[in-house]
Motif scaffolding. Structure first.
Motif, PDB file in Angstrom:
ATOM      1  N   GLN A 150      -8.358   8.178  -6.982  1.00  0.00           N
ATOM      2  CA  GLN A 150      -8.028   6.951  -6.268  1.00  0.00           C
ATOM      3  C   GLN A 150      -9.244   6.440  -5.499  1.00  0.00           C
ATOM      4  O   GLN A 150      -9.494   5.238  -5.438  1.00  0.00           O
ATOM      5  N   LYS A 151      -9.984   7.345  -4.947  1.00  0.00           N
ATOM      6  CA  LYS A 151     -11.189   6.978  -4.179  1.00  0.00           C
ATOM      7  C   LYS A 151     -12.216   6.316  -5.097  1.00  0.00           C
ATOM      8  O   LYS A 151     -12.812   5.284  -4.744  1.00  0.00           O
ATOM      9  N   GLU A 152     -12.431   6.882  -6.285  1.00  0.00           N
ATOM     10  CA  GLU A 152     -13.384   6.307  -7.244  1.00  0.00           C
ATOM     11  C   GLU A 152     -12.947   4.915  -7.700  1.00  0.00           C
ATOM     12  O   GLU A 152     -13.762   3.996  -7.794  1.00  0.00           O
ATOM     13  N   ILE A 153     -11.658   4.777  -7.951  1.00  0.00           N
ATOM     14  CA  ILE A 153     -11.128   3.481  -8.368  1.00  0.00           C
ATOM     15  C   ILE A 153     -11.321   2.451  -7.261  1.00  0.00           C
ATOM     16  O   ILE A 153     -11.751   1.323  -7.510  1.00  0.00           O
ATOM     17  N   ALA A 154     -11.016   2.852  -6.035  1.00  0.00           N
ATOM     18  CA  ALA A 154     -11.170   1.955  -4.883  1.00  0.00           C
ATOM     19  C   ALA A 154     -12.621   1.490  -4.756  1.00  0.00           C
ATOM     20  O   ALA A 154     -12.883   0.301  -4.505  1.00  0.00           O
ATOM     21  N   GLU A 155     -13.565   2.398  -4.932  1.00  0.00           N
ATOM     22  CA  GLU A 155     -14.982   2.041  -4.835  1.00  0.00           C
ATOM     23  C   GLU A 155     -15.395   1.077  -5.942  1.00  0.00           C
ATOM     24  O   GLU A 155     -16.077   0.085  -5.689  1.00  0.00           O
ATOM     25  N   ILE A 156     -14.976   1.366  -7.167  1.00  0.00           N
ATOM     26  CA  ILE A 156     -15.350   0.522  -8.310  1.00  0.00           C
ATOM     27  C   ILE A 156     -14.778  -0.886  -8.163  1.00  0.00           C
ATOM     28  O   ILE A 156     -15.459  -1.881  -8.433  1.00  0.00           O
ATOM     29  N   LEU A 157     -13.511  -0.983  -7.746  1.00  0.00           N
ATOM     30  CA  LEU A 157     -12.841  -2.282  -7.659  1.00  0.00           C
ATOM     31  C   LEU A 157     -12.969  -2.952  -6.289  1.00  0.00           C
ATOM     32  O   LEU A 157     -12.403  -4.025  -6.083  1.00  0.00           O
ATOM     33  N   HIS A 158     -13.666  -2.289  -5.379  1.00  0.00           N
ATOM     34  CA  HIS A 158     -13.853  -2.818  -4.027  1.00  0.00           C
ATOM     35  C   HIS A 158     -12.500  -3.070  -3.356  1.00  0.00           C
ATOM     36  O   HIS A 158     -12.241  -4.147  -2.816  1.00  0.00           O
ATOM     37  N   LEU A 159     -11.660  -2.049  -3.415  1.00  0.00           N
ATOM     38  CA  LEU A 159     -10.341  -2.089  -2.785  1.00  0.00           C
ATOM     39  C   LEU A 159     -10.226  -0.927  -1.810  1.00  0.00           C
ATOM     40  O   LEU A 159     -11.009   0.034  -1.871  1.00  0.00           O
ATOM     41  N   SER A 160      -9.223  -0.983  -0.956  1.00  0.00           N
ATOM     42  CA  SER A 160      -8.997   0.147  -0.057  1.00  0.00           C
ATOM     43  C   SER A 160      -8.268   1.262  -0.813  1.00  0.00           C
ATOM     44  O   SER A 160      -7.587   1.004  -1.809  1.00  0.00           O
ATOM     45  N   ASP A 161      -8.419   2.489  -0.343  1.00  0.00           N
ATOM     46  CA  ASP A 161      -7.705   3.618  -0.936  1.00  0.00           C
ATOM     47  C   ASP A 161      -6.203   3.375  -0.909  1.00  0.00           C
ATOM     48  O   ASP A 161      -5.485   3.715  -1.857  1.00  0.00           O
ATOM     49  N   LYS A 162      -5.735   2.783   0.190  1.00  0.00           N
ATOM     50  CA  LYS A 162      -4.307   2.509   0.351  1.00  0.00           C
ATOM     51  C   LYS A 162      -3.792   1.547  -0.721  1.00  0.00           C
ATOM     52  O   LYS A 162      -2.711   1.733  -1.262  1.00  0.00           O
ATOM     53  N   THR A 163      -4.574   0.529  -1.020  1.00  0.00           N
ATOM     54  CA  THR A 163      -4.183  -0.455  -2.041  1.00  0.00           C
ATOM     55  C   THR A 163      -4.084   0.223  -3.408  1.00  0.00           C
ATOM     56  O   THR A 163      -3.120   0.006  -4.152  1.00  0.00           O
ATOM     57  N   VAL A 164      -5.053   1.042  -3.737  1.00  0.00           N
ATOM     58  CA  VAL A 164      -5.037   1.751  -5.016  1.00  0.00           C
ATOM     59  C   VAL A 164      -3.828   2.678  -5.082  1.00  0.00           C
ATOM     60  O   VAL A 164      -3.109   2.716  -6.085  1.00  0.00           O
ATOM     61  N   LYS A 165      -3.587   3.407  -3.995  1.00  0.00           N
ATOM     62  CA  LYS A 165      -2.448   4.327  -3.948  1.00  0.00           C
ATOM     63  C   LYS A 165      -1.135   3.567  -4.136  1.00  0.00           C
ATOM     64  O   LYS A 165      -0.263   3.991  -4.889  1.00  0.00           O
ATOM     65  N   LYS A 166      -0.997   2.424  -3.456  1.00  0.00           N
ATOM     66  CA  LYS A 166       0.223   1.609  -3.549  1.00  0.00           C
ATOM     67  C   LYS A 166       0.400   1.062  -4.968  1.00  0.00           C
ATOM     68  O   LYS A 166       1.502   1.081  -5.517  1.00  0.00           O
ATOM     69  N   GLN A 167      -0.688   0.590  -5.568  1.00  0.00           N
ATOM     70  CA  GLN A 167      -0.608   0.062  -6.937  1.00  0.00           C
ATOM     71  C   GLN A 167      -0.198   1.159  -7.933  1.00  0.00           C
ATOM     72  O   GLN A 167       0.602   0.922  -8.834  1.00  0.00           O
ATOM     73  N   MET A 168      -0.751   2.349  -7.761  1.00  0.00           N
ATOM     74  CA  MET A 168      -0.383   3.481  -8.634  1.00  0.00           C
ATOM     75  C   MET A 168       1.085   3.831  -8.452  1.00  0.00           C
ATOM     76  O   MET A 168       1.810   4.061  -9.413  1.00  0.00           O
ATOM     77  N   SER A 169       1.526   3.874  -7.216  1.00  0.00           N
ATOM     78  CA  SER A 169       2.916   4.188  -6.917  1.00  0.00           C
ATOM     79  C   SER A 169       3.847   3.153  -7.549  1.00  0.00           C
ATOM     80  O   SER A 169       4.852   3.511  -8.175  1.00  0.00           O
ATOM     81  N   ASN A 170       3.491   1.874  -7.408  1.00  0.00           N
ATOM     82  CA  ASN A 170       4.304   0.812  -7.995  1.00  0.00           C
ATOM     83  C   ASN A 170       4.320   0.897  -9.525  1.00  0.00           C
ATOM     84  O   ASN A 170       5.359   0.705 -10.155  1.00  0.00           O
ATOM     85  N   ALA A 171       3.170   1.177 -10.128  1.00  0.00           N
ATOM     86  CA  ALA A 171       3.086   1.299 -11.588  1.00  0.00           C
ATOM     87  C   ALA A 171       3.987   2.428 -12.082  1.00  0.00           C
ATOM     88  O   ALA A 171       4.734   2.278 -13.048  1.00  0.00           O
ATOM     89  N   LEU A 172       3.919   3.567 -11.395  1.00  0.00           N
ATOM     90  CA  LEU A 172       4.747   4.708 -11.800  1.00  0.00           C
ATOM     91  C   LEU A 172       6.236   4.408 -11.636  1.00  0.00           C
ATOM     92  O   LEU A 172       7.042   4.802 -12.480  1.00  0.00           O
ATOM     93  N   LYS A 173       6.604   3.686 -10.575  1.00  0.00           N
ATOM     94  CA  LYS A 173       8.008   3.316 -10.387  1.00  0.00           C
ATOM     95  C   LYS A 173       8.489   2.415 -11.519  1.00  0.00           C
ATOM     96  O   LYS A 173       9.566   2.618 -12.080  1.00  0.00           O
ATOM     97  N   VAL A 174       7.684   1.407 -11.861  1.00  0.00           N
ATOM     98  CA  VAL A 174       8.046   0.472 -12.932  1.00  0.00           C
ATOM     99  C   VAL A 174       8.190   1.227 -14.255  1.00  0.00           C
ATOM    100  O   VAL A 174       9.190   1.068 -14.973  1.00  0.00           O
ATOM    101  N   LEU A 175       7.215   2.057 -14.579  1.00  0.00           N
ATOM    102  CA  LEU A 175       7.256   2.796 -15.847  1.00  0.00           C
ATOM    103  C   LEU A 175       8.412   3.787 -15.874  1.00  0.00           C
ATOM    104  O   LEU A 175       9.104   3.923 -16.886  1.00  0.00           O
ATOM    105  N   ARG A 176       8.634   4.472 -14.764  1.00  0.00           N
ATOM    106  CA  ARG A 176       9.731   5.434 -14.694  1.00  0.00           C
ATOM    107  C   ARG A 176      11.064   4.738 -14.927  1.00  0.00           C
ATOM    108  O   ARG A 176      11.905   5.197 -15.692  1.00  0.00           O
TER     109      ARG A 176
END
Length: 192
Positions: A150-176
């Motif tokens: 998540q930290k690497e993704i945040a750095e590459i996309l210039h986002l906060s760790d929290k935003t990346v974590k939230k997006q991952m959580s939302n993606a997993l909820k949708v897919l689940r």
């Protein structure tokens, strides 16, 4: 069109539905042997297995309006399985063959069937991932396919760790949510 063997199963199916005999012959060549082997595992007489497979191909050719919602290969294998059940009913030896079929399934010899289901499930997962919102999909793919933290993704996309974590959580909820209903249906259909 002269090179039918380079076409996909679904492209050939469209041509078959338009009455293209060469497309039908190509599908027959691709699947006849495999379906015959599969049918031989389900019934004891080779002639019966041959007849079952021939009936599937006759039906495919004579019903151009047929709607196939899955991969053609999955449809053909399922059609053989159902045709075997019909055959068992007609020959009144259902209990012996159903016991044999049950033993066959329990021994795990349904490798081809499992492979097709696995490919279909992977295809469904890929489709559902492609339907995620673009940023969510990008983050999900970077995590799952590129194995980035998540930290690497945040750095590459210039986002906060929290935003990346939230997006991952939302993606997993949708897919689940979307895949849970598919898995439930698959269990009902394939674990009989």
């Amino acid at each position: 069109m002269s090179n039918y063997n380079s076409l996909t199963d679904n492209e050939l199916l469209i041509l078959i539905q338009a009455g293209d005999r060469r497309a039908f012959e190509e599908i027959y060549e691709r699947f006849n042997g495999l379906l015959y082997i599969y049918a031989c595992k389900l019934v004891s007489e080779r002639e019966d297995a041959k007849d079952i497979v021939q009936e599937i191909f006759v039906y495919l050719w004579s019903n151009p309006d047929i709607k196939i919602k899955s991969q053609l290969s999955a449809y053909l294998y399922t059609a053989v399985r159902y045709k075997v059940f019909d055959w068992l009913d007609k020959n009144k030896s259902k209990s012996n063959y159903l016991l044999s079929l049950k033993n066959f399934a329990e021994l795990g010899d349904c490798i081809t069937d499992d492979y097709i289901r696995e490919k279909e499930f992977a295809s469904i997962i890929e489709k559902e991932i492609s339907l995620l919102p673009p940023k969510m999909r990008q983050i999900f793919e970077m995590s799952r396919q590129q194995h980035l933290s998540q930290k690497e993704i945040a750095e590459i996309l210039h986002l906060s760790d929290k935003t990346v974590k939230k997006q991952m959580s939302n993606a997993l909820k949708v897919l689940r949510l979307k895949l849970t209903s598919f898995i439930s249906i698959a269990i009902i259909l394939f674990v009989r």
